[in-house]
Design an enzyme around this catalytic site. Structure first.
Site, mmCIF file in Angstrom:
data_model
loop_
_atom_site.group_PDB
_atom_site.id
_atom_site.type_symbol
_atom_site.label_atom_id
_atom_site.label_comp_id
_atom_site.label_asym_id
_atom_site.label_seq_id
_atom_site.Cartn_x
_atom_site.Cartn_y
_atom_site.Cartn_z
ATOM 1 N N LYS A 13 0.834 -1.205 0.000
ATOM 2 C CA LYS A 13 0.000 0.000 0.000
ATOM 3 C C LYS A 13 0.875 1.265 0.000
ATOM 4 O O LYS A 13 2.096 1.178 0.185
ATOM 5 C CB LYS A 13 -0.917 -0.012 1.218
ATOM 6 C CG LYS A 13 -1.926 -1.156 1.197
ATOM 7 C CD LYS A 13 -2.763 -1.126 2.466
ATOM 8 C CE LYS A 13 -3.752 -2.254 2.520
ATOM 9 N NZ LYS A 13 -4.554 -2.223 3.770
ATOM 10 N N TYR A 53 -11.913 -2.977 -3.532
ATOM 11 C CA TYR A 53 -12.468 -3.121 -2.187
ATOM 12 C C TYR A 53 -13.998 -3.148 -2.186
ATOM 13 O O TYR A 53 -14.625 -2.848 -1.168
ATOM 14 C CB TYR A 53 -11.973 -1.973 -1.297
ATOM 15 C CG TYR A 53 -10.502 -2.054 -0.943
ATOM 16 C CD1 TYR A 53 -10.002 -3.101 -0.175
ATOM 17 C CD2 TYR A 53 -9.610 -1.075 -1.358
ATOM 18 C CE1 TYR A 53 -8.662 -3.178 0.161
ATOM 19 C CE2 TYR A 53 -8.258 -1.135 -1.021
ATOM 20 C CZ TYR A 53 -7.795 -2.192 -0.256
ATOM 21 O OH TYR A 53 -6.476 -2.264 0.082
ATOM 22 N N ASN A 116 -1.484 -0.206 7.506
ATOM 23 C CA ASN A 116 -1.008 -1.564 7.779
ATOM 24 C C ASN A 116 -0.174 -2.161 6.649
ATOM 25 O O ASN A 116 -0.008 -3.366 6.561
ATOM 26 C CB ASN A 116 -2.156 -2.486 8.188
ATOM 27 C CG ASN A 116 -3.149 -2.764 7.080
ATOM 28 O OD1 ASN A 116 -3.003 -2.288 5.950
ATOM 29 N ND2 ASN A 116 -4.182 -3.518 7.406
ATOM 30 N N HIS A 119 -1.710 -5.456 1.459
ATOM 31 C CA HIS A 119 -2.965 -6.176 1.222
ATOM 32 C C HIS A 119 -2.618 -7.538 0.660
ATOM 33 O O HIS A 119 -1.688 -7.670 -0.137
ATOM 34 C CB HIS A 119 -3.839 -5.426 0.206
ATOM 35 C CG HIS A 119 -4.938 -6.273 -0.348
ATOM 36 N ND1 HIS A 119 -6.145 -6.414 0.285
ATOM 37 C CD2 HIS A 119 -4.988 -7.072 -1.449
ATOM 38 C CE1 HIS A 119 -6.906 -7.251 -0.415
ATOM 39 N NE2 HIS A 119 -6.216 -7.664 -1.475
ATOM 40 N N GLU A 130 -8.810 -10.371 -8.035
ATOM 41 C CA GLU A 130 -7.849 -9.284 -7.880
ATOM 42 C C GLU A 130 -6.756 -9.343 -8.947
ATOM 43 O O GLU A 130 -6.363 -8.308 -9.490
ATOM 44 C CB GLU A 130 -7.253 -9.314 -6.467
ATOM 45 C CG GLU A 130 -8.284 -8.972 -5.406
ATOM 46 C CD GLU A 130 -7.845 -9.254 -3.986
ATOM 47 O OE1 GLU A 130 -8.544 -8.815 -3.073
ATOM 48 O OE2 GLU A 130 -6.801 -9.929 -3.774
#
Length: 154
Positions: A13, A53, A116, A119, A130
């Site tokens: 990310k 998402y 975080n 992904h 994805e």
């Protein structure tokens, strides 16, 4: 002929890219023995992240997540190997870094759930979706690793 194995989608990310963690994350997957078959740096914008998402669209944090994900470049990867989806999720650690075990990517490299770092696909089905969204079906490299017999029992 190269035998196809399970694939997963992993994305560093914007916070992970900005912090210079791409190499560390790549290294962990390589050291585990998984094979990299797709890699690109991208900054696709909100529309792609809304699709990515989509399963979270009813959550109150959805708009913030999409805005954040689109705020900077990401590094998208496809990794291949035996049980790579389940193992990859274990390597990532829990979504909340404070729930992640030491030794996991989030346990070692993240503090806040909103930053975080990474992904990873949560199932083979979501991995396939994805991968198709980020790479299509034609942009992955089929290759034979010389280490295959040292990673897998034949």
């Amino acid at each position: 002929m190269v035998e196809a194995r399970e694939r997963t989608f992993i994305m560093v990310k914007p916070d992970g890219v900005q912090r210079g963690l791409v190499g560390e994350i790549l290294s962990r997957f390589e050291k585990k023995g998984f094979k990299l078959v797709g890699l690109k740096m991208d900054q696709p914008g909100k529309e792609q992240f809304e699709q990515h998402y989509a399963d979270l669209s009813s959550k109150p944090f959805f708009a913030g997540l999409v805005n954040y994900a689109a705020s900077g470049p990401v590094v998208a990867m496809v990794w291949e190997g035996h049980n790579v989806v389940k193992t990859g999720r274990k390597m990532l650690g829990a979504t909340r870094p404070d729930d992640s075990e030491p030794g996991t990517i989030r346990g070692d490299l993240a503090i806040d759930v909103g930053r975080n770092v990474i992904h990873g696909s949560d199932s083979v089905e979501s991995a396939n979706k994805e991968i198709a969204l980020w790479f299509g079906h034609e942009n992955l490299v089929q290759w034979g690793s010389h280490s295959n017999s040292w990673v897998y029992e034949v």
